[in-house]
Scaffold this motif. Structure first.
Motif, mmCIF file in Angstrom:
data_model
loop_
_atom_site.group_PDB
_atom_site.id
_atom_site.type_symbol
_atom_site.label_atom_id
_atom_site.label_comp_id
_atom_site.label_asym_id
_atom_site.label_seq_id
_atom_site.Cartn_x
_atom_site.Cartn_y
_atom_site.Cartn_z
ATOM 1 N N SER A 26 -23.116 33.616 -17.137
ATOM 2 C CA SER A 26 -24.285 32.739 -17.215
ATOM 3 C C SER A 26 -23.972 31.370 -16.619
ATOM 4 C CB SER A 26 -24.728 32.566 -18.670
ATOM 5 O OG SER A 26 -25.062 33.790 -19.264
ATOM 6 N N LEU A 27 -22.799 30.846 -16.940
ATOM 7 C CA LEU A 27 -22.402 29.543 -16.415
ATOM 8 C C LEU A 27 -22.171 29.594 -14.912
ATOM 9 C CD1 LEU A 27 -19.954 28.498 -19.272
ATOM 10 C CD2 LEU A 27 -22.219 27.532 -18.825
ATOM 11 N N ASP A 28 -21.681 30.725 -14.433
ATOM 12 C CA ASP A 28 -21.441 30.879 -12.996
ATOM 13 C C ASP A 28 -22.731 30.713 -12.194
ATOM 14 O OD1 ASP A 28 -19.650 31.492 -10.785
ATOM 15 O OD2 ASP A 28 -20.649 33.437 -10.682
ATOM 16 N N ILE A 33 -25.539 24.012 -9.320
ATOM 17 C CA ILE A 33 -26.682 23.148 -9.606
ATOM 18 C C ILE A 33 -26.269 21.988 -10.505
ATOM 19 C CG2 ILE A 33 -28.933 23.057 -10.764
ATOM 20 C CD1 ILE A 33 -29.395 25.920 -9.860
ATOM 21 N N PHE A 34 -25.397 22.274 -11.493
ATOM 22 C CA PHE A 34 -24.987 21.240 -12.442
ATOM 23 C C PHE A 34 -23.571 20.713 -12.185
ATOM 24 C CE2 PHE A 34 -28.549 23.117 -14.660
ATOM 25 C CZ PHE A 34 -29.153 22.026 -15.257
ATOM 26 N N SER A 35 -22.944 21.140 -11.093
ATOM 27 C CA SER A 35 -21.586 20.673 -10.754
ATOM 28 C C SER A 35 -20.640 20.829 -11.936
ATOM 29 C CB SER A 35 -21.618 19.211 -10.292
ATOM 30 O OG SER A 35 -22.457 19.054 -9.172
ATOM 31 N N LEU A 36 -20.568 22.050 -12.480
ATOM 32 C CA LEU A 36 -19.766 22.280 -13.682
ATOM 33 C C LEU A 36 -18.274 22.017 -13.456
ATOM 34 C CD1 LEU A 36 -21.343 25.495 -15.299
ATOM 35 C CD2 LEU A 36 -21.876 23.080 -15.711
ATOM 36 N N SER A 37 -17.823 22.087 -12.226
ATOM 37 C CA SER A 37 -16.400 21.831 -11.963
ATOM 38 C C SER A 37 -16.003 20.402 -12.330
ATOM 39 C CB SER A 37 -16.066 22.104 -10.495
ATOM 40 O OG SER A 37 -16.777 21.210 -9.645
ATOM 41 N N LYS A 38 -16.988 19.508 -12.431
ATOM 42 C CA LYS A 38 -16.705 18.110 -12.778
ATOM 43 C C LYS A 38 -16.829 17.864 -14.287
ATOM 44 C CE LYS A 38 -18.348 16.454 -8.281
ATOM 45 N NZ LYS A 38 -19.327 15.576 -7.575
ATOM 46 N N LEU A 59 -15.056 28.570 -13.043
ATOM 47 C CA LEU A 59 -15.909 27.401 -12.881
ATOM 48 C C LEU A 59 -15.217 26.240 -12.184
ATOM 49 C CD1 LEU A 59 -17.550 27.411 -16.447
ATOM 50 C CD2 LEU A 59 -18.352 28.565 -14.375
ATOM 51 N N GLY A 60 -13.896 26.327 -12.058
ATOM 52 C CA GLY A 60 -13.155 25.264 -11.387
ATOM 53 C C GLY A 60 -12.977 24.012 -12.214
ATOM 54 N N ILE A 61 -13.139 24.113 -13.545
ATOM 55 C CA ILE A 61 -12.974 22.943 -14.408
ATOM 56 C C ILE A 61 -11.484 22.617 -14.550
ATOM 57 C CG2 ILE A 61 -13.329 22.009 -16.727
ATOM 58 C CD1 ILE A 61 -15.781 23.768 -16.987
ATOM 59 N N CYS A 62 -11.130 21.373 -14.287
ATOM 60 C CA CYS A 62 -9.735 20.941 -14.391
ATOM 61 C C CYS A 62 -9.511 19.943 -15.526
ATOM 62 C CB CYS A 62 -9.277 20.315 -13.074
ATOM 63 S SG CYS A 62 -9.144 21.501 -11.714
ATOM 64 N N ASP A 63 -10.569 19.326 -15.994
ATOM 65 C CA ASP A 63 -10.476 18.383 -17.108
ATOM 66 C C ASP A 63 -10.714 19.185 -18.391
ATOM 67 O OD1 ASP A 63 -10.662 16.386 -18.976
ATOM 68 O OD2 ASP A 63 -12.154 15.201 -17.888
ATOM 69 N N MET A 64 -9.635 19.527 -19.103
ATOM 70 C CA MET A 64 -9.721 20.435 -20.239
ATOM 71 C C MET A 64 -8.954 19.867 -21.425
ATOM 72 S SD MET A 64 -9.208 24.090 -18.220
ATOM 73 C CE MET A 64 -10.620 24.954 -18.902
ATOM 74 N N LEU A 101 -16.297 13.378 -25.725
ATOM 75 C CA LEU A 101 -17.575 13.745 -25.115
ATOM 76 C C LEU A 101 -18.402 12.545 -24.669
ATOM 77 C CD1 LEU A 101 -18.610 16.611 -27.570
ATOM 78 C CD2 LEU A 101 -17.238 16.748 -25.491
ATOM 79 N N GLU A 102 -17.995 11.362 -25.061
ATOM 80 C CA GLU A 102 -18.747 10.153 -24.722
ATOM 81 C C GLU A 102 -18.643 9.850 -23.237
ATOM 82 O OE1 GLU A 102 -21.326 7.238 -25.675
ATOM 83 O OE2 GLU A 102 -20.263 8.215 -27.326
ATOM 84 N N GLY A 103 -19.793 9.676 -22.574
ATOM 85 C CA GLY A 103 -19.805 9.178 -21.197
ATOM 86 C C GLY A 103 -19.417 10.174 -20.131
ATOM 87 N N LYS A 104 -19.373 11.479 -20.456
ATOM 88 C CA LYS A 104 -18.989 12.471 -19.455
ATOM 89 C C LYS A 104 -19.692 13.788 -19.759
ATOM 90 C CE LYS A 104 -14.933 14.688 -17.309
ATOM 91 N NZ LYS A 104 -15.172 14.178 -15.952
ATOM 92 N N ASN A 105 -20.231 14.421 -18.739
ATOM 93 C CA ASN A 105 -20.815 15.734 -18.954
ATOM 94 C C ASN A 105 -19.739 16.700 -19.435
ATOM 95 O OD1 ASN A 105 -23.537 15.377 -18.391
ATOM 96 N ND2 ASN A 105 -23.258 15.628 -16.189
ATOM 97 N N SER A 106 -20.120 17.568 -20.361
ATOM 98 C CA SER A 106 -19.107 18.398 -21.001
ATOM 99 C C SER A 106 -19.631 19.792 -21.304
ATOM 100 C CB SER A 106 -18.643 17.737 -22.313
ATOM 101 O OG SER A 106 -19.761 17.498 -23.160
ATOM 102 N N LEU A 107 -18.692 20.697 -21.410
ATOM 103 C CA LEU A 107 -18.900 22.051 -21.924
ATOM 104 C C LEU A 107 -17.994 22.156 -23.136
ATOM 105 C CD1 LEU A 107 -19.643 25.092 -21.892
ATOM 106 C CD2 LEU A 107 -17.874 25.407 -20.135
#
Length: 314
Positions: A26-28, A33-38, A59-64, A101-107
């Motif tokens: 679903s996230l893929d 559209i939502f630039s989930l990698s960021k 998803l290419g997420i590196c900030d974990m 979670l403050e100030g940054k889009n998050s999953l």
């Protein structure tokens, strides 16, 4: 205190494995559209980090960031983290969620291995209150009605209904007295979680709504419920709606989407795969081995996601 990771290998739970893949697929669909990698991914990696590996690769997420409550397990957590981009935070989720979670889009996936009370102790409100529009949150909790039995508050033993009312506080409980059964309680749990998300967004994020995306019921032992979605303003709701022209994501409905896979040998799986894909009903009598119709139907739904586990020599 013993934790579930000490007696359950999180990587080889077939129904959880499929749930994780369905969420990732679903996230893929919305990752560009939502630039989930960021985005920043925040979860409970435990010793296995299975969802971290999946979301990093797909998803290419590196900030974990993983949060681990048991400080006596810190060395094991740090030893087992699979990538350098995973930050380890020790302590309760409530100690870290606001800052992370403050100030940054998050999953964020609050994947509790315990009771519903764990999710309603303030973590949802803290997480949602720190989120930006476009952020995504999921919560998994135990959905066994037995978790309500024998609870004591301020020295008084409560009935199951009294305890449920105590932990849910002001959240609506539709027909709760009639639904405290093994079959009906999981659906009530999902409704409570959805209400908790909606209430948290309403009270902390004016102009935003909770857009539900997932509502899963599965069991690899105990029944579990996972509910999740996006915190979205009008702009992000429009972007997300364009991904789902029928009005709701594939894996959301008011009744939880149940994942209940048969346990198959490799040979049985290969035999069923020779019949896939098909929309036709497969009769049990047409197989060379015994399966119930419900087991065949479940395999037809998830044959592409069905996990294959093999032993590797060290």
């Amino acid at each position: 205190m013993s934790r579930s990771f000490e007696f359950i290998n999180y990587m080889v739970r077939p129904n959880k494995n499929v749930e994780r893949k369905l969420i990732a697929s679903s996230l893929d669909k919305i990752k560009f559209i939502f630039s989930l990698s960021k985005y920043r991914y925040v979860g409970f990696g435990s010793m296995w980090f299975t969802d971290f590996v999946l979301f990093h690769r797909l998803l290419g997420i590196c900030d974990m960031v993983t949060i681990e409550k048991e400080k006596s397990r810190e060395k094991r957590v740090r030893f087992n983290k699979p990538f350098a981009c995973i930050d380890v935070r020790m302590g309760d989720a409530s100690d870290h969620l606001g800052e992370l979670l403050e100030g940054k889009n998050s999953l964020t996936w609050l994947d509790y291995d315990g009771s519903l009370e764990n999710a309603l102790n303030g973590d949802i409100l803290t997480a949602v209150g720190a989120m930006q529009s476009g952020s995504i949150i999921l919560v998994s909790v135990n959905a066994m009605v037995e978790q309500l039995d024998g609870k004591t508050v301020d020295g008084r033993e409560l009935t199951s209904l009294e305890y449920l009312e105590w932990i849910t506080e002001t959240l609506p409980l539709k027909d709760a007295p009639k639904r405290l059964t093994r079959n009906d309680f999981p659906c009530l749990v999902s409704e409570i979680l959805i209400s908790a998300f909606e209430s948290a967004v309403f009270s902390t994020m004016p102009g935003c709504e909770f857009f539900p995306m997932w509502n899963f019921l599965y069991a690899d032992g105990a029944k579990m419920i996972t509910v999740g979605g996006m915190v979205a303003d009008s702009k992000d709701r429009q972007r997300l709606s364009e991904c789902y022209p029928d009005g709701a994501p594939t894996y959301f409905s008011k009744t939880p989407f149940e994942i209940s896979l048969p346990i198959l040998t490799d040979k049985e799986k290969r035999a069923l795969d020779t019949l896939m894909p098909t929309q036709k009903e497969i009769k049990p009598k047409s197989l060379e081995f015994e399966l119930r119709p419900t087991e065949i139907e479940a395999y037809q739904k998830f044959y592409l996601e069905y996990p294959i586990f093999n032993e590797l020599s060290a």
